[in-house]
Design a protein around this motif. Structure first.
Motif, PDB file in Angstrom:
ATOM      1  N   ARG A  16       0.827  -1.209   0.000  1.00  0.00           N
ATOM      2  CA  ARG A  16       0.000   0.000   0.000  1.00  0.00           C
ATOM      3  C   ARG A  16       0.864   1.262   0.000  1.00  0.00           C
ATOM      4  NH1 ARG A  16      -5.451  -0.598   0.917  1.00  0.00           N
ATOM      5  NH2 ARG A  16      -6.112  -2.696   1.434  1.00  0.00           N
ATOM      6  N   ASP A  17       2.013   1.182   0.653  1.00  0.00           N
ATOM      7  CA  ASP A  17       2.913   2.330   0.709  1.00  0.00           C
ATOM      8  C   ASP A  17       3.487   2.697  -0.652  1.00  0.00           C
ATOM      9  OD1 ASP A  17       2.525   2.452   3.452  1.00  0.00           O
ATOM     10  OD2 ASP A  17       4.319   1.269   3.906  1.00  0.00           O
ATOM     11  N   ILE A  18       3.549   1.735  -1.567  1.00  0.00           N
ATOM     12  CA  ILE A  18       4.092   2.027  -2.893  1.00  0.00           C
ATOM     13  C   ILE A  18       2.994   2.116  -3.955  1.00  0.00           C
ATOM     14  CG2 ILE A  18       6.371   1.089  -2.384  1.00  0.00           C
ATOM     15  CD1 ILE A  18       5.572  -1.441  -3.946  1.00  0.00           C
TER      16      ILE A  18
ATOM     17  N   ILE B 229      -2.820  -0.713  -4.319  1.00  0.00           N
ATOM     18  CA  ILE B 229      -3.966  -0.617  -3.409  1.00  0.00           C
ATOM     19  C   ILE B 229      -5.127  -1.520  -3.793  1.00  0.00           C
ATOM     20  CG2 ILE B 229      -3.403   1.707  -2.639  1.00  0.00           C
ATOM     21  CD1 ILE B 229      -5.532   2.716  -4.655  1.00  0.00           C
ATOM     22  N   ALA B 230      -5.046  -2.171  -4.945  1.00  0.00           N
ATOM     23  CA  ALA B 230      -6.113  -3.081  -5.356  1.00  0.00           C
ATOM     24  C   ALA B 230      -5.665  -4.508  -5.019  1.00  0.00           C
ATOM     25  CB  ALA B 230      -6.395  -2.948  -6.845  1.00  0.00           C
TER      26      ALA B 230
ATOM     27  N   SER C 253      -2.508  -5.268  -7.257  1.00  0.00           N
ATOM     28  CA  SER C 253      -2.223  -4.413  -8.392  1.00  0.00           C
ATOM     29  C   SER C 253      -2.548  -2.964  -8.038  1.00  0.00           C
ATOM     30  CB  SER C 253      -3.017  -4.864  -9.614  1.00  0.00           C
ATOM     31  OG  SER C 253      -2.518  -4.221 -10.768  1.00  0.00           O
ATOM     32  N   TYR C 254      -2.388  -2.101  -9.025  1.00  0.00           N
ATOM     33  CA  TYR C 254      -2.626  -0.675  -8.813  1.00  0.00           C
ATOM     34  C   TYR C 254      -4.099  -0.302  -8.961  1.00  0.00           C
ATOM     35  CZ  TYR C 254       2.411  -0.367  -8.943  1.00  0.00           C
ATOM     36  OH  TYR C 254       3.740  -0.544  -8.665  1.00  0.00           O
ATOM     37  N   THR C 255      -4.858  -1.110  -9.717  1.00  0.00           N
ATOM     38  CA  THR C 255      -6.284  -0.817  -9.922  1.00  0.00           C
ATOM     39  C   THR C 255      -7.092  -2.113  -9.878  1.00  0.00           C
ATOM     40  OG1 THR C 255      -6.259  -1.089 -12.328  1.00  0.00           O
ATOM     41  CG2 THR C 255      -5.701   1.125 -11.461  1.00  0.00           C
ATOM     42  N   ARG C 256      -8.380  -1.954  -9.609  1.00  0.00           N
ATOM     43  CA  ARG C 256      -9.284  -3.105  -9.643  1.00  0.00           C
ATOM     44  C   ARG C 256      -9.333  -3.715 -11.040  1.00  0.00           C
ATOM     45  NH1 ARG C 256     -13.228  -2.761  -5.012  1.00  0.00           N
ATOM     46  NH2 ARG C 256     -14.664  -4.050  -6.196  1.00  0.00           N
ATOM     47  N   GLU C 257      -9.287  -2.839 -12.037  1.00  0.00           N
ATOM     48  CA  GLU C 257      -9.331  -3.314 -13.423  1.00  0.00           C
ATOM     49  C   GLU C 257      -8.126  -4.201 -13.740  1.00  0.00           C
ATOM     50  OE1 GLU C 257     -11.883   0.011 -12.745  1.00  0.00           O
ATOM     51  OE2 GLU C 257      -9.704  -0.022 -12.544  1.00  0.00           O
ATOM     52  N   ASP C 258      -6.972  -3.835 -13.216  1.00  0.00           N
ATOM     53  CA  ASP C 258      -5.783  -4.678 -13.413  1.00  0.00           C
ATOM     54  C   ASP C 258      -6.002  -6.063 -12.807  1.00  0.00           C
ATOM     55  OD1 ASP C 258      -4.412  -2.635 -14.698  1.00  0.00           O
ATOM     56  OD2 ASP C 258      -3.167  -2.128 -12.952  1.00  0.00           O
ATOM     57  N   CYS C 259      -6.561  -6.116 -11.605  1.00  0.00           N
ATOM     58  CA  CYS C 259      -6.836  -7.405 -10.961  1.00  0.00           C
ATOM     59  C   CYS C 259      -7.818  -8.226 -11.785  1.00  0.00           C
ATOM     60  CB  CYS C 259      -7.387  -7.197  -9.547  1.00  0.00           C
ATOM     61  SG  CYS C 259      -6.201  -6.535  -8.366  1.00  0.00           S
TER      62      CYS C 259
ATOM     63  N   ARG D 244     -14.790 -15.797  -8.841  1.00  0.00           N
ATOM     64  CA  ARG D 244     -15.227 -14.480  -8.355  1.00  0.00           C
ATOM     65  C   ARG D 244     -14.010 -13.759  -7.801  1.00  0.00           C
ATOM     66  NH1 ARG D 244     -18.772 -16.286 -10.713  1.00  0.00           N
ATOM     67  NH2 ARG D 244     -20.873 -16.760 -10.136  1.00  0.00           N
ATOM     68  N   LEU D 245     -14.090 -12.441  -7.768  1.00  0.00           N
ATOM     69  CA  LEU D 245     -13.041 -11.635  -7.152  1.00  0.00           C
ATOM     70  C   LEU D 245     -13.609 -10.954  -5.916  1.00  0.00           C
ATOM     71  CD1 LEU D 245     -11.911 -12.017 -10.059  1.00  0.00           C
ATOM     72  CD2 LEU D 245     -10.797  -9.831  -9.748  1.00  0.00           C
ATOM     73  N   LEU D 246     -12.911 -11.117  -4.814  1.00  0.00           N
ATOM     74  CA  LEU D 246     -13.279 -10.467  -3.559  1.00  0.00           C
ATOM     75  C   LEU D 246     -12.205  -9.418  -3.268  1.00  0.00           C
ATOM     76  CD1 LEU D 246     -14.085 -13.697  -1.504  1.00  0.00           C
ATOM     77  CD2 LEU D 246     -15.677 -12.303  -2.849  1.00  0.00           C
ATOM     78  N   PHE D 247     -12.576  -8.151  -3.339  1.00  0.00           N
ATOM     79  CA  PHE D 247     -11.607  -7.076  -3.157  1.00  0.00           C
ATOM     80  C   PHE D 247     -11.520  -6.650  -1.700  1.00  0.00           C
ATOM     81  CE2 PHE D 247     -12.456  -6.713  -7.672  1.00  0.00           C
ATOM     82  CZ  PHE D 247     -11.189  -6.467  -8.175  1.00  0.00           C
ATOM     83  N   SER D 248     -10.299  -6.388  -1.264  1.00  0.00           N
ATOM     84  CA  SER D 248     -10.087  -5.855   0.084  1.00  0.00           C
ATOM     85  C   SER D 248     -10.611  -4.429   0.128  1.00  0.00           C
ATOM     86  CB  SER D 248      -8.586  -5.834   0.428  1.00  0.00           C
ATOM     87  OG  SER D 248      -8.052  -7.123   0.389  1.00  0.00           O
ATOM     88  N   GLU D 249     -11.282  -4.109   1.189  1.00  0.00           N
ATOM     89  CA  GLU D 249     -11.770  -2.742   1.383  1.00  0.00           C
ATOM     90  C   GLU D 249     -10.813  -1.935   2.244  1.00  0.00           C
ATOM     91  OE1 GLU D 249     -14.314  -1.375  -0.209  1.00  0.00           O
ATOM     92  OE2 GLU D 249     -14.637  -3.288  -1.238  1.00  0.00           O
ATOM     93  N   ARG D 250     -10.261  -2.595   3.284  1.00  0.00           N
ATOM     94  CA  ARG D 250      -9.253  -1.932   4.109  1.00  0.00           C
ATOM     95  C   ARG D 250      -8.435  -2.973   4.839  1.00  0.00           C
ATOM     96  NH1 ARG D 250     -11.978   0.365   9.636  1.00  0.00           N
ATOM     97  NH2 ARG D 250     -13.646  -1.150   9.654  1.00  0.00           N
ATOM     98  N   GLU D 251      -7.250  -2.550   5.276  1.00  0.00           N
ATOM     99  CA  GLU D 251      -6.323  -3.432   5.975  1.00  0.00           C
ATOM    100  C   GLU D 251      -6.388  -3.121   7.462  1.00  0.00           C
ATOM    101  OE1 GLU D 251      -1.529  -4.345   5.878  1.00  0.00           O
ATOM    102  OE2 GLU D 251      -2.461  -3.316   4.205  1.00  0.00           O
ATOM    103  N   PHE D 252      -6.632  -4.142   8.260  1.00  0.00           N
ATOM    104  CA  PHE D 252      -6.739  -3.938   9.698  1.00  0.00           C
ATOM    105  C   PHE D 252      -5.401  -4.124  10.404  1.00  0.00           C
ATOM    106  CE2 PHE D 252     -11.147  -4.854   8.614  1.00  0.00           C
ATOM    107  CZ  PHE D 252     -11.796  -3.848   9.303  1.00  0.00           C
ATOM    108  N   LYS D 253      -4.643  -5.129   9.995  1.00  0.00           N
ATOM    109  CA  LYS D 253      -3.395  -5.429  10.681  1.00  0.00           C
ATOM    110  C   LYS D 253      -2.476  -6.194   9.757  1.00  0.00           C
ATOM    111  CE  LYS D 253      -1.575  -7.867  14.705  1.00  0.00           C
ATOM    112  NZ  LYS D 253      -1.861  -8.730  15.806  1.00  0.00           N
ATOM    113  N   LYS D 254      -1.201  -5.858   9.829  1.00  0.00           N
ATOM    114  CA  LYS D 254      -0.220  -6.610   9.058  1.00  0.00           C
ATOM    115  C   LYS D 254       1.063  -6.641   9.864  1.00  0.00           C
ATOM    116  CE  LYS D 254       1.710  -7.228   4.524  1.00  0.00           C
ATOM    117  NZ  LYS D 254       1.667  -6.802   3.145  1.00  0.00           N
ATOM    118  N   THR D 255       1.114  -7.552  10.817  1.00  0.00           N
ATOM    119  CA  THR D 255       2.318  -7.732  11.613  1.00  0.00           C
ATOM    120  C   THR D 255       2.483  -9.211  11.914  1.00  0.00           C
ATOM    121  OG1 THR D 255       1.129  -7.455  13.711  1.00  0.00           O
ATOM    122  CG2 THR D 255       2.150  -5.482  12.780  1.00  0.00           C
ATOM    123  N   GLY D 256       3.702  -9.601  12.187  1.00  0.00           N
ATOM    124  CA  GLY D 256       3.967 -10.974  12.589  1.00  0.00           C
ATOM    125  C   GLY D 256       3.993 -11.063  14.104  1.00  0.00           C
TER     126      GLY D 256
END
Length: 152
Positions: A60-62, A65-66, A114-120, A137-149
């Motif tokens: 997401r930092d780069i 976002i899709a 990917s950068y866009t939903r269309e790319d996915c 089917r494609l299930l798109f992420s709406e938001r990220e809650f946590k990403k840690t180990g």
């Protein structure tokens, strides 16, 4: 795990220094050699203390976002071959077989970023074309809650 191994884990669990010699930098802070640190990390992997040592990109930092979980209904006898083909796409970061459940016919899951939903959507269409699997089917992420180990 000894005290030095615990210190190495604490110094690396949030990421290694972004320098030309990260293990030398870690070693210096512990009064060890670079070789000592690398050898200890390898030994901890061999003992199962560290399951894996890898890089994680903050996608997401780069601007990536899709994120789409592509769910596929693959005939049971074709899962190995189809899964191998799907996993070979460079855009696929994860590919898993999961059991079917009542009311849920999907058994193969691929993650595409990917950068866009269309790319996915385009990637999923190419995967479908390559495998002949049209039920997906494609299930798109709406938001990220946590990403840690796991942390010590």
């Amino acid at each position: 795990m000894d005290e030095t191994e615990e210190k190495i884990i604490k110094l690396t669990q949030n990421g290694i220094p972004l320098t030309p010699s990260p293990f030398r930098d870690i070693a210096s802070s512990l009064g060890l050699t670079e070789e000592d640190v690398v050898t200890r990390i390898e030994a901890m992997q061999d003992k199962g203390i560290i399951r894996r040592f890898g890089a994680s990109i903050g996608h997401r930092d780069i601007g990536i976002i899709a994120n789409a979980m592509c769910i596929w209904n693959v005939p049971d006898g074709q899962v190995e071959d189809v899964g191998s083909t799907m996993a070979s796409f460079e855009e696929v970061t994860h590919c898993y077989e999961r059991p079917r459940c009542p009311g849920w016919e999907y058994n193969l899951f691929t993650m595409v970023h990917s950068y866009t939903r269309e790319d996915c959507e385009e990637v999923a269409a190419r995967i479908s074309q390559a495998t002949g699997i049209m039920d997906y089917r494609l299930l798109f992420s709406e938001r990220e809650f946590k990403k840690t180990g796991i942390r010590l």
